[in-house]
Design a protein around this motif. Structure first.
Motif, PDB file in Angstrom:
ATOM      1  N   GLY A 272      -0.157  23.028 -15.198  1.00  0.00           N
ATOM      2  CA  GLY A 272      -1.158  23.255 -16.231  1.00  0.00           C
ATOM      3  C   GLY A 272      -1.985  24.491 -15.930  1.00  0.00           C
TER       4      GLY A 272
ATOM      5  N   SER B 295      -1.296  22.765 -24.541  1.00  0.00           N
ATOM      6  CA  SER B 295       0.030  22.321 -24.085  1.00  0.00           C
ATOM      7  C   SER B 295      -0.072  21.301 -22.962  1.00  0.00           C
ATOM      8  CB  SER B 295       0.884  23.517 -23.651  1.00  0.00           C
ATOM      9  OG  SER B 295       1.325  24.233 -24.790  1.00  0.00           O
ATOM     10  N   GLY B 296      -1.280  21.112 -22.416  1.00  0.00           N
ATOM     11  CA  GLY B 296      -1.491  20.013 -21.478  1.00  0.00           C
ATOM     12  C   GLY B 296      -1.320  18.667 -22.163  1.00  0.00           C
TER      13      GLY B 296
ATOM     14  N   SER C 291      -5.313  23.624 -18.540  1.00  0.00           N
ATOM     15  CA  SER C 291      -4.716  22.788 -19.584  1.00  0.00           C
ATOM     16  C   SER C 291      -5.642  21.678 -20.062  1.00  0.00           C
ATOM     17  CB  SER C 291      -3.404  22.183 -19.072  1.00  0.00           C
ATOM     18  OG  SER C 291      -3.603  21.579 -17.804  1.00  0.00           O
TER      19      SER C 291
ATOM     20  N   HIS D 262      -0.236  26.182 -21.095  1.00  0.00           N
ATOM     21  CA  HIS D 262      -1.627  26.628 -21.163  1.00  0.00           C
ATOM     22  C   HIS D 262      -2.403  25.809 -22.196  1.00  0.00           C
ATOM     23  CE1 HIS D 262      -4.713  29.604 -22.874  1.00  0.00           C
ATOM     24  NE2 HIS D 262      -5.162  29.258 -21.688  1.00  0.00           N
TER      25      HIS D 262
END
Length: 314
Positions: A164, A144-145, A167, A141
């Protein structure tokens, strides 16, 4: 006469100063005592994993043959609780592993700077300690992309897909502004962040969970927001996004993005993601009505479409 008025004004001013000082002191000490009290009320969940000499908290649910690793968005106070709706949708079919990076959830604080390199290395070590062997899907999320993009390039033989959830994209912009570390430190230490949470409880970001779980998220939010790792990660936004600009998803790696339909903060949100998967053999972008935390309201659709996507690419 003027002298009397001046004396009265000085007394009023003094009273205001004293009242303000008492208010500041009250906010500070209420925060100190509340922090100590809440520390004993936070209930453990998941399990602890030794990573780089520290304890990292992870939650594992489900016994499927295939594994999905969930990575949180920036500042999510309790990832394992925040992802609950999505975990519940995925766990009947997959082994779901929720990583709580250092400074998140119940994990320790680390002294290491929150660079992409350090965070990706720590996540990988945690998965190795858990014997989560290839192949697994990374589902991340928001921020974290960025970390996921680096991860799949560092460990291409381990990850079988990237998902994603609204993301982040390296080229989205807006990450070069100075991070107001000192302001956030003052908010936390003074107790004013707690006061703001009290005055506006609706600002707590949480899925639809029972009151007890929501209270746990609230206490973990007060514990983790603006902690040293949280601030370090914010300070590294600029260089972390910059470092990711030269990265692309491996052509043969299946990639699917679940995005909010009407992002009003980032110009070209959907086209930016379409650009990321334009050269992917298996690349897809799907949009849903909802906010940035799509997994709070669209977990069922995310899980169903993820399963369908993975069946199509097999």
């Amino acid at each position: 006469m003027m002298k009397k008025i001046l004396i009265i004004l000085l007394k009023i001013f003094g009273a205001i100063v004293i009242a303000f000082a008492l208010f500041i002191a009250t906010v500070y000490f209420v925060n100190v005592f509340s922090n100590k009290s809440e520390a004993g009320k936070i209930k453990p969940y998941g399990q602890s994993v030794a990573v780089d000499g520290k304890n990292m908290n992870v939650l594992i649910q489900g016994k499927g043959e295939e594994t999905v690793v969930l990575l949180p968005g920036y500042g999510t106070p309790a990832p394992a609780l925040d992802f609950k709706p999505l975990i519940d949708e995925l766990s009947p079919f997959y082994k779901v592993v929720v990583i709580e990076p250092f400074g998140y959830g119940l994990s320790d604080i680390t002294e290491k700077e929150r660079t992409t390199e350090n965070m990706v290395s720590e996540i990988h070590e945690a998965l190795q300690q858990l014997n989560i062997t290839p192949h697994y899907t990374l589902m991340g999320h928001s921020i974290s992309g960025i970390y996921g993009l680096d991860y799949v390039n560092k460990y291409p033989n381990e990850v079988n897909a990237f998902v994603g959830i609204d993301s982040s994209v390296p080229t989205q912009g807006g990450n070069d502004d100075p991070f107001p570390t000192d302001v956030y430190k003052l908010l936390k230490k003074s107790g004013f962040y707690r006061l703001l949470m009290k005055l506006a409880p609706d600002q707590l970001i949480a899925p639809a969970v029972d009151d007890e779980t929501r209270e746990q998220i609230r206490m973990l939010s007060l514990k983790n927001t603006f902690n040293p790792n949280n601030l370090s990660e914010g300070e590294n936004f600029g260089p972390n996004f910059k470092a990711a600009e030269g990265l692309t998803f491996p052509k043969d790696l299946p990639v699917i993005f679940f995005l909010q339909e009407n992002d009003t903060e980032t110009e070209g949100w959907i086209p930016l993601h379409e650009e990321q998967v334009k050269n992917s053999v298996h690349g897809k972008v799907m949009t849903f009505e909802g906010g940035h935390y799509l997994h709070h309201t669209r977990s069922k659709e995310i899980a169903e479409n993820f399963r369908k996507f993975m069946n199509e690419v097999k």
